[in-house]
Motif scaffolding. Structure first.
Motif, PDB file in Angstrom:
ATOM      1  N   GLY A  16       1.061  -1.286   0.294  1.00  0.00           N
ATOM      2  CA  GLY A  16      -0.009  -0.040   0.410  1.00  0.00           C
ATOM      3  C   GLY A  16       0.222   1.531   0.252  1.00  0.00           C
ATOM      4  N   GLN A  17       2.444   0.286   0.192  1.00  0.00           N
ATOM      5  CA  GLN A  17       3.279   2.059   0.109  1.00  0.00           C
ATOM      6  C   GLN A  17       3.294   2.849  -1.030  1.00  0.00           C
ATOM      7  N   GLN A  18       4.266   3.787  -1.198  1.00  0.00           N
ATOM      8  CA  GLN A  18       4.449   4.515  -2.471  1.00  0.00           C
ATOM      9  C   GLN A  18       6.084   4.464  -2.444  1.00  0.00           C
ATOM     10  N   VAL A  19       6.441   4.339  -3.488  1.00  0.00           N
ATOM     11  CA  VAL A  19       8.343   3.995  -3.522  1.00  0.00           C
ATOM     12  C   VAL A  19       9.013   4.560  -5.012  1.00  0.00           C
ATOM     13  N   THR A  20       9.942   5.420  -4.708  1.00  0.00           N
ATOM     14  CA  THR A  20      10.770   6.217  -5.401  1.00  0.00           C
ATOM     15  C   THR A  20      11.907   5.822  -6.353  1.00  0.00           C
ATOM     16  N   LEU A  21      11.823   4.965  -6.914  1.00  0.00           N
ATOM     17  CA  LEU A  21      13.393   5.006  -7.122  1.00  0.00           C
ATOM     18  C   LEU A  21      13.746   6.444  -8.271  1.00  0.00           C
ATOM     19  N   ARG A  22      15.055   6.567  -8.422  1.00  0.00           N
ATOM     20  CA  ARG A  22      16.257   6.657  -9.727  1.00  0.00           C
ATOM     21  C   ARG A  22      17.072   6.215 -10.202  1.00  0.00           C
ATOM     22  N   CYS A  23      17.302   7.158 -10.924  1.00  0.00           N
ATOM     23  CA  CYS A  23      18.091   6.805 -11.763  1.00  0.00           C
ATOM     24  C   CYS A  23      18.989   8.287 -12.858  1.00  0.00           C
ATOM     25  N   SER A  65       4.525   4.875 -13.009  1.00  0.00           N
ATOM     26  CA  SER A  65       4.762   6.110 -13.696  1.00  0.00           C
ATOM     27  C   SER A  65       5.968   6.886 -13.672  1.00  0.00           C
ATOM     28  N   ALA A  66       6.823   7.290 -14.781  1.00  0.00           N
ATOM     29  CA  ALA A  66       8.162   7.805 -14.192  1.00  0.00           C
ATOM     30  C   ALA A  66       8.067   9.290 -14.693  1.00  0.00           C
ATOM     31  N   ARG A  67       9.712   9.632 -15.088  1.00  0.00           N
ATOM     32  CA  ARG A  67       9.616  11.175 -15.584  1.00  0.00           C
ATOM     33  C   ARG A  67      10.980  11.176 -15.530  1.00  0.00           C
ATOM     34  N   GLN A  68      11.822  12.201 -16.536  1.00  0.00           N
ATOM     35  CA  GLN A  68      13.078  12.614 -16.719  1.00  0.00           C
ATOM     36  C   GLN A  68      13.416  13.965 -16.926  1.00  0.00           C
ATOM     37  N   PHE A  69      14.636  14.132 -15.985  1.00  0.00           N
ATOM     38  CA  PHE A  69      14.803  15.811 -16.324  1.00  0.00           C
ATOM     39  C   PHE A  69      15.106  16.329 -16.928  1.00  0.00           C
ATOM     40  N   GLU A  75      12.989   9.263 -12.542  1.00  0.00           N
ATOM     41  CA  GLU A  75      12.391   9.249 -11.715  1.00  0.00           C
ATOM     42  C   GLU A  75      11.586   7.504 -12.233  1.00  0.00           C
ATOM     43  N   LEU A  76      11.694   6.452 -11.001  1.00  0.00           N
ATOM     44  CA  LEU A  76      10.496   5.123 -11.369  1.00  0.00           C
ATOM     45  C   LEU A  76       8.825   5.301 -10.381  1.00  0.00           C
ATOM     46  N   ASN A  77       8.516   5.759  -9.917  1.00  0.00           N
ATOM     47  CA  ASN A  77       7.383   5.305  -9.217  1.00  0.00           C
ATOM     48  C   ASN A  77       6.164   5.068  -9.590  1.00  0.00           C
ATOM     49  N   VAL A  78       6.232   3.645  -8.387  1.00  0.00           N
ATOM     50  CA  VAL A  78       5.478   2.549  -8.284  1.00  0.00           C
ATOM     51  C   VAL A  78       4.291   3.257  -6.751  1.00  0.00           C
ATOM     52  N   ASN A  79       3.039   3.404  -6.831  1.00  0.00           N
ATOM     53  CA  ASN A  79       1.944   3.459  -5.858  1.00  0.00           C
ATOM     54  C   ASN A  79       1.104   2.537  -5.243  1.00  0.00           C
ATOM     55  N   ALA A  80       1.187   1.961  -5.034  1.00  0.00           N
ATOM     56  CA  ALA A  80      -0.722   1.347  -4.080  1.00  0.00           C
ATOM     57  C   ALA A  80       0.675   0.346  -3.981  1.00  0.00           C
ATOM     58  N   LEU A  81       1.384  -0.332  -3.429  1.00  0.00           N
ATOM     59  CA  LEU A  81       2.408  -1.038  -3.768  1.00  0.00           C
ATOM     60  C   LEU A  81       2.066  -2.819  -3.150  1.00  0.00           C
ATOM     61  N   TYR A 101      23.106   1.525 -30.600  1.00  0.00           N
ATOM     62  CA  TYR A 101      23.868   2.699 -29.636  1.00  0.00           C
ATOM     63  C   TYR A 101      23.913   1.600 -28.518  1.00  0.00           C
ATOM     64  N   GLY A 102      23.204   0.714 -28.225  1.00  0.00           N
ATOM     65  CA  GLY A 102      23.741   0.095 -27.172  1.00  0.00           C
ATOM     66  C   GLY A 102      23.153   1.013 -25.962  1.00  0.00           C
ATOM     67  N   TYR A 103      22.303  -0.601 -25.137  1.00  0.00           N
ATOM     68  CA  TYR A 103      22.160   0.058 -23.953  1.00  0.00           C
ATOM     69  C   TYR A 103      22.949  -0.179 -22.662  1.00  0.00           C
ATOM     70  N   THR A 104      23.306   0.670 -21.946  1.00  0.00           N
ATOM     71  CA  THR A 104      24.385  -0.026 -20.792  1.00  0.00           C
ATOM     72  C   THR A 104      23.411  -0.418 -18.883  1.00  0.00           C
ATOM     73  N   PHE A 105      23.026  -1.117 -18.544  1.00  0.00           N
ATOM     74  CA  PHE A 105      22.066  -1.180 -17.375  1.00  0.00           C
ATOM     75  C   PHE A 105      23.328  -0.409 -16.034  1.00  0.00           C
ATOM     76  N   GLY A 106      22.467  -0.179 -14.698  1.00  0.00           N
ATOM     77  CA  GLY A 106      22.889  -0.053 -13.720  1.00  0.00           C
ATOM     78  C   GLY A 106      22.968  -1.738 -12.948  1.00  0.00           C
ATOM     79  N   SER A 107      22.976  -1.400 -11.365  1.00  0.00           N
ATOM     80  CA  SER A 107      23.284  -2.785 -10.982  1.00  0.00           C
ATOM     81  C   SER A 107      21.807  -2.783 -10.294  1.00  0.00           C
ATOM     82  N   GLY A 108      20.772  -1.625 -10.060  1.00  0.00           N
ATOM     83  CA  GLY A 108      19.519  -2.393  -9.861  1.00  0.00           C
ATOM     84  C   GLY A 108      18.933  -1.437  -8.258  1.00  0.00           C
ATOM     85  N   THR A 109      17.662  -1.603  -7.847  1.00  0.00           N
ATOM     86  CA  THR A 109      17.371  -0.849  -6.992  1.00  0.00           C
ATOM     87  C   THR A 109      17.130  -2.607  -6.511  1.00  0.00           C
TER      88      THR A 109
END
Lengths: 114, 109
Positions: A16-23, A65-69, A75-81, A101-109
């Motif tokens: 039920g909580q909300q979370v924000t992940l950043r990249c 939902s997400a957005r780019q600055f 940021e990736l937001n997930v509501n009502a977990l 052009y290739g995709y490079t991944f982060g280590s993740g959350t």
């Protein structure tokens, strides 16, 4: 030379909580994509952003939902977990959001919903 | 509907021998195919890619073959090394990546 950085690396949330992940993408990369990887499966596409505009969306509910600055971070937001949202969330950056052009991944959350 | 399939969940080979990982796809609109390697607690690391207009691409010990008529691609690793032990994902792209479910490769010393 910084790669794709994601924060936080781990977190635990309650249903039920909300979370924000950043990249933060690689310097010079203008596209960021988000993927969800559930244990035992391959990563699944959630969103792609290029030049701050949504370029694609995977088959995920509106709770995601997400957005780019302007600096191209995202940021990736997930509501009502839900318990099923527990997964590794991966961010990938690319120059223009095309595979040639290739995709490079982060280590993740690693998100755990209890 | 899985558009990219890796039907072998695991593969074990001896050090020095060839590892062959396979991948099938259904969508003929994919224009690029990629292989990623993943260790636990890390993000996928890009290995090699191939455009849909080619049938082979080679980079050191890694070669990817594409058979468009069969909608099949494979990754060959020669010679295999213990450090190659990881989960390998095949991915296909029109813009975003569609991944297979992965094959766990174990290279025995």
């Amino acid at each position: 030379d910084a790669g794709v950085t994601q924060s936080p690396t781990h977190l635990i949330k309650t249903r039920g909580q909300q979370v924000t992940l950043r990249c933060s993408p690689i310097s010079g990369h203008k596209s960021v994509s988000w993927y969800q990887q559930v244990l035992g499966q391959g990563p699944q596409f959630i969103f792609q952003y290029y030049e701050k505009e949504e370029r694609g969306r995977g088959n995920f509910p509106d709770r995601f939902s997400a957005r780019q600055f302007p600096n191209y971070s995202s940021e990736l937001n997930v509501n009502a977990l839900l318990l099923g949202d527990s997964a590794l969330y991966l961010c990938a950056s690319s120059l223009e959001g095309r595979a040639n052009y290739g995709y490079t991944f982060g280590s993740g959350t690693r998100l755990t919903v209890v | 509907d899985q558009q990219v399939k890796q039907n072998s969940p695991s593969l074990s080979v001896q050090e020095g021998r060839i590892s062959i990982l396979n991948c099938d796809y259904t969508n003929s609109m994919f224009d690029y195919f990629l292989w990623y390697k993943k260790y636990p607690a890390e993000g996928p690391t890009f290995l090699i890619s191939i455009s849909s207009i080619k049938d082979k691409n080679e980079d050191g010990r890694f070669t990817v073959f594409l058979n468009k008529s069969a909608k099949h691609l494979s990754l060959h690793i020669v010679p295999s090394q213990p450090g190659d032990s990881a989960v390998y994902f095949c991915a296909a792209s029109r813009r975003a990546l569609t991944f297979g479910s992965g094959t766990r490769l174990q290279v025995q010393p």
